[in-house]
Every structure is written in C-alpha cells, then in structure tokens.
Motif scaffolding. Structure first.
Motif, PDB file in Angstrom:
ATOM      1  N   VAL A  27      12.118  29.085   5.456  1.00 37.29           N
ATOM      2  CA  VAL A  27      13.174  29.563   5.890  1.00 37.29           C
ATOM      3  C   VAL A  27      14.407  29.058   5.067  1.00 37.29           C
ATOM      4  O   VAL A  27      15.543  29.538   4.880  1.00 37.29           O
ATOM      5  N   SER A  28      14.138  27.720   4.567  1.00 39.47           N
ATOM      6  CA  SER A  28      15.551  27.140   4.027  1.00 39.47           C
ATOM      7  C   SER A  28      15.647  27.910   2.486  1.00 39.47           C
ATOM      8  O   SER A  28      16.801  27.827   2.451  1.00 39.47           O
ATOM      9  N   ILE A  29      14.637  28.425   1.759  1.00 38.26           N
ATOM     10  CA  ILE A  29      15.147  29.203   0.661  1.00 38.26           C
ATOM     11  C   ILE A  29      15.694  30.563   1.178  1.00 38.26           C
ATOM     12  O   ILE A  29      16.294  31.203   0.785  1.00 38.26           O
ATOM     13  N   VAL A  30      14.810  31.095   2.254  1.00 39.81           N
ATOM     14  CA  VAL A  30      15.156  32.450   2.762  1.00 39.81           C
ATOM     15  C   VAL A  30      16.898  32.455   3.254  1.00 39.81           C
ATOM     16  O   VAL A  30      17.740  33.148   3.053  1.00 39.81           O
ATOM     17  N   LEU A  31      17.276  31.186   3.751  1.00 37.10           N
ATOM     18  CA  LEU A  31      18.658  31.058   4.430  1.00 37.10           C
ATOM     19  C   LEU A  31      19.568  31.462   3.332  1.00 37.10           C
ATOM     20  O   LEU A  31      20.425  32.349   3.309  1.00 37.10           O
ATOM     21  N   VAL A  80      12.630  31.949  14.697  1.00 38.72           N
ATOM     22  CA  VAL A  80      12.798  32.429  13.105  1.00 38.72           C
ATOM     23  C   VAL A  80      12.304  33.859  12.955  1.00 38.72           C
ATOM     24  O   VAL A  80      12.925  34.755  12.479  1.00 38.72           O
ATOM     25  N   VAL A  81      10.987  34.090  13.587  1.00 38.29           N
ATOM     26  CA  VAL A  81      10.247  35.170  13.647  1.00 38.29           C
ATOM     27  C   VAL A  81      11.022  36.398  14.411  1.00 38.29           C
ATOM     28  O   VAL A  81      11.082  37.246  14.225  1.00 38.29           O
ATOM     29  N   ASP A  82      11.436  35.864  15.561  1.00 37.04           N
ATOM     30  CA  ASP A  82      11.932  36.801  16.428  1.00 37.04           C
ATOM     31  C   ASP A  82      13.362  37.301  15.852  1.00 37.04           C
ATOM     32  O   ASP A  82      13.661  38.287  16.108  1.00 37.04           O
ATOM     33  N   LEU A 136      20.100  33.932  10.445  1.00 36.67           N
ATOM     34  CA  LEU A 136      20.450  32.401   9.867  1.00 36.67           C
ATOM     35  C   LEU A 136      20.858  31.447  10.728  1.00 36.67           C
ATOM     36  O   LEU A 136      20.615  30.341  10.450  1.00 36.67           O
ATOM     37  N   SER A 137      21.199  31.999  11.807  1.00 35.06           N
ATOM     38  CA  SER A 137      21.729  30.906  13.016  1.00 35.06           C
ATOM     39  C   SER A 137      20.167  30.506  13.623  1.00 35.06           C
ATOM     40  O   SER A 137      20.601  29.339  14.006  1.00 35.06           O
ATOM     41  N   ALA A 138      19.458  31.250  13.647  1.00 36.74           N
ATOM     42  CA  ALA A 138      18.144  30.835  14.236  1.00 36.74           C
ATOM     43  C   ALA A 138      17.240  29.672  13.237  1.00 36.74           C
ATOM     44  O   ALA A 138      16.880  28.835  13.955  1.00 36.74           O
ATOM     45  N   VAL A 139      17.683  29.995  12.131  1.00 42.90           N
ATOM     46  CA  VAL A 139      17.192  28.995  11.037  1.00 42.90           C
ATOM     47  C   VAL A 139      17.848  27.621  11.129  1.00 42.90           C
ATOM     48  O   VAL A 139      17.145  26.648  11.327  1.00 42.90           O
TER      49      VAL A 139
END
Length: 480
Positions: A35-39, A191-193, A276-279
């Motif tokens: 998720v770091s890259i996805v962010l 993150v998934v949700d 992004l907040s969830a990440v």
C-alpha cells in the motif's frame, strides 16, 4: 596478465591500487506493505495533493527512528531509485488479539519494493520466511546487541524489530534500503475495506473454519475477514507450502494495485481520501519517510500503471539439513540482486555511432579489446562496476584504477594500433568518440570515467525475468 600503463601526460597521476569496491508475519504481509506505493500512485491522479491534505495523512502515520541501529557498514546507494522494505507484523496486541495469543512478534513476510529511477517501473521481491540465512548482529531498542547468527530470515524481526530485518536484507542483497513500512492484521482489513473489496479467483469452493474462510469457486470480491482469511490460509489452497502461498498473495497484491489505480477511484476525491487515510492509519514507518519524501515519491510515480509493476520471489532451493526449509539459489538470486542494485535510469536515445566506428574502421569483437578503466569522478567503486559490466559483455579489462584528477566528461583514448578496439568501445559506450592518447600504450584502450558517467548501450542491468513472476495487470483468474 599484462597491465596497461597509465598515459600520465593525459591523466596525470593514478593510484596504482584498484578502485575501491562498493561496501559489500500474520501470514499475509506480502500484500500489506504494497500500500505504500499504492498511496503514492493514487495521489498522482487526484486534486487532493494540497498541502493540508498531505499534512492530515502525515499525522496519521506511526513512525520510529531506526537510523542508529542500522550499522556503519551499509551498502552504498548507487542510483536514484527508491527501495522500501515492506514487513508484516504478526503481533497479537490490541485489535489483533482475536487472532491468537502467540508470544513475541515476527515478520513472516518480507518484501523489498524497488521503484526504478524516475518511476519507470516497480518490482516487489518476496523473501520466503523459511529461508535459512546468515544474520548480522543487531541492536535492540534498549541498546543491547543480539549477536550474529544463522537461522530463518523471519527471526531477524524478533531479534531487533524492523531495523534488524532491514540490516539483514541489506547484508544479503547489498542493496541500499531507503525506508521501511510495517503493517498488521487490522491494518490489512482497513485497507481492503477502504478499497471496497479486492477481486480474487479460486479454483474450487473453500470452507476453512480455522481461517474463517468461506468462498465460492471462481471470480469474486472479498472484504475484511474473508480477504484476511484468503491470504492467511495455507492448507486448503495450493500445496501447503509458503512458496505457494506467496504466489497467491502476490496475485492479491496485483489486484490491490489495479483497484487502487483504477480511474474511477482516482477521479473520486472522497474515495481516494478514505483509502489513503486507511493506509496511513495502518502502517508504521521509519521517521525518515517524511511528508516531503512522500510528495517526491508521488511525483516520481506519475504515469505508473499496473502493467509496470512486477512481483517476484527470491529464487531458492532446498536446504540440505532440513527439508522444511529453503536457501537462496545464489546462481539465480545474485543476478537479480545485482540488477536491482545497479538499476540506473534508462539512458537517453543513443546518439549516432561515432564516424570512426561507422566508416573509417571496422570494430573488432569485444574479446579483442584490452581496456584499462579509471575513475575520475570521486564516486567510490564506479570503475569496478563498469569493469564488471564490460567483462560480462566480453571485454578484456586489464586494469582498474582511480584518477587523482577529476574530469567532467568521460573519455575513450587509445594507443597505437588500437583504433579498431576503441571503435568497439565507442559502440558499447555511445556518446564518447574515441581519440588517440599521447601516452597510451600501443594496443590498449583507456576508459576514463568523468562526471557524465559511463552508461552502456541499453539498460545497464535489466532486472531479469524470474520464474513464476506476476504482473499486476494480469487476469486474476489466469492459472487459477
């Protein structure tokens, strides 16, 4: 082997010694760190990059200072790529208590995420948790030191936390790591949700009460507990091995990347911020992964798409002393690590081959070129790395040295009778037309590396294909 004499009237004085060498969890976490890259990718496509937005996200990230525990013998950073160590914690504290009462904390999954200079591409390298490796001594938070040892790679995390895993991966790969990101069970579900679920594909109906996993056969979207059970289960899918589970989790990561970079999401500010907040709430990172670093990363990833993202597993082989363990296959892992380590920015379109190489002379094969290489930049190890690359291409490197004088431009000089050899060097190293060296030894070519570098034709170290690798844009049901 005959040594080439340095043409002193051209180069001044050279050190006779060779150029210095470069210094030498929860079971789902191959998914989580991604998720770091996805962010960053998601941020590129939205209008939410305002400073206030960044500040709100930045304040949600839990950070730790690990710099003082990484040691002084770290690998040199060779380029402008970004390497992020992604770890999954199997901690049972807080929100994770419902998943058992295991003591301690391990990183049962470790991924090295490599983003090429300029955001041209990305590759996630999974390190199987059952890999038997040497681990360097590690400092704990309380200042005590855990001595060097040999064992399973995931033990490093319990020895000294993220800093010890970071230090271990650097020692194994010789790749300089810039940051780390850690995620736990609860963070994964958040993150998934926030993505409104992730698409998976299973070959048959699954009912696994232990993993709280109940799935129909075929393509479907999973959320929360079902997603967690899917990436955790080991025995109802595949052959029960960690390697097989890695493949499934890499496919899941590909779906995460596809979903997070989907145009529908990127054009919806509300959905993007929620994700992004969830990440941000779900990760722990080093304190050097600052707001400015994240903004820079987002800018460098502009244009990144799922098709430019690959997932591979470090090539391994059976560990002779224990059939339940594996060890790195150095013949295959070595080139992979070297390619990532030396992943230089793709060169500009090569200029026309020098006239000398086109018309005046006929270049000889590389094996007929005797070349002495000198580093005139002040960057340690550059001559040796270039020598290694030229040797792999068949050139005969007869000397590696360091110049006491600095040069702005790289030069190809040659002695009497070596014009054809220099023409071959000019083909391998475009943009530097050969010229005679007044003091050059007859029959030899001299490559003096200046500040403009020595980018060989084509990528210097293309990351090789790895058996079983997965691209993020593939059909999730392919080979299911």
């Amino acid at each position: 082997m005959q040594r080439a004499a340095a043409p002193s009237s051209v180069y001044h004085a050279y050190d006779a010694s060779p150029a210095p060498e470069p210094p030498v969890r929860g079971r789902l976490w191959r998914v989580l760190g991604w998720v770091s890259i996805v962010l960053s990718v998601a941020l590129v496509g939205t209008s939410l990059t305002a400073y206030g937005f960044w500040r709100r996200l930045d304040g949600q990230i839990d950070r730790e200072n690990v710099e003082g525990r990484l040691g002084d013998d770290r690998p040199e950073k060779l380029n402008n790529s970004l390497n992020i160590l992604l770890m999954g914690s199997d901690s049972r504290k807080g929100e994770n208590a419902r998943y058992g009462s295991e003591a301690g904390q391990r990183s049962d999954t470790t991924i090295l995420l490599h983003i090429s200079p300029g955001g041209e591409s990305a590759i996630g390298i999974s390190f199987p948790r059952d890999s038997m490796v040497p681990m360097p001594p590690c400092k704990k938070k309380d200042g005590t030191t855990v001595p060097a040892q040999f064992g399973m790679i995931n033990v490093a995390f319990s020895n000294g936390g993220p800093a010890c895993t970071w230090r271990t991966i650097e020692s194994l790969t010789k790749i300089h790591i810039d940051h780390y990101v850690e995620v736990d069970f609860a963070g994964f579900k958040r993150v998934v949700d926030a993505l409104d679920g992730v698409e998976i594909c299973v070959p048959r109906r699954i009912d696994d009460p232990k993993a709280e996993l109940h799935l129909k056969a075929g393509r479907q979207v999973v959320r929360g507990e079902q997603a967690l059970g899917y990436v955790r289960t080991r025995y109802v899918l595949g052959d029960g091995s960690d390697l097989d589970r890695i493949k499934r989790q890499q496919a899941f990561m590909g779906s995460v990347v596809k979903k997070a970079t989907d145009k529908g999401m990127l054009t919806d500010p509300g959905r993007t911020y929620e994700f992004l907040s969830a990440v941000a709430k779900s990760i722990k990172a080093d304190d050097k992964l600052t707001l400015s670093v994240m903004q820079k990363l987002a800018g460098s990833l502009r244009g990144m798409s799922a098709g430019k993202v690959r997932f591979v597993t470090v090539p391994v082989q059976a560990y002779p002393q224990d059939t339940n363990r594996v060890q790195f296959n150095q013949a295959l892992a070595g080139p992979l690590f070297r390619a990532v380590r030396e992943d230089n920015k793709l060169p500009e379109p090569a200029p026309p081959t020098p006239v000398a190489a086109q018309n005046k002379v006929q270049p000889v094969p590389p094996e007929q070129v005797r070349v002495a290489i000198y580093n005139a930049t002040g960057t340690p190890g550059l001559a040796q790395r270039t020598a290694d690359q030229l040797t792999e291409r068949g050139f005969k490197v007869v000397k590696v040295g360091t110049s006491t004088k600095r040069y702005a431009r790289t030069q190809i000089l040659y002695g009497v009778g070596a014009e054809r050899q220099a023409a071959r060097m000019a083909i391998a190293l475009p943009g530097h037309e050969p010229r005679p060296g007044k003091s050059a030894k007859p029959g030899y070519v001299y490559l003096v590396i200046g500040k403009d570098g020595a980018a060989l034709r084509g990528p210097n170290a293309a990351v090789p294909k790895v058996a079983g690798e997965i691209r993020a844009d593939r059909d999730i049901c392919a080979n299911s």
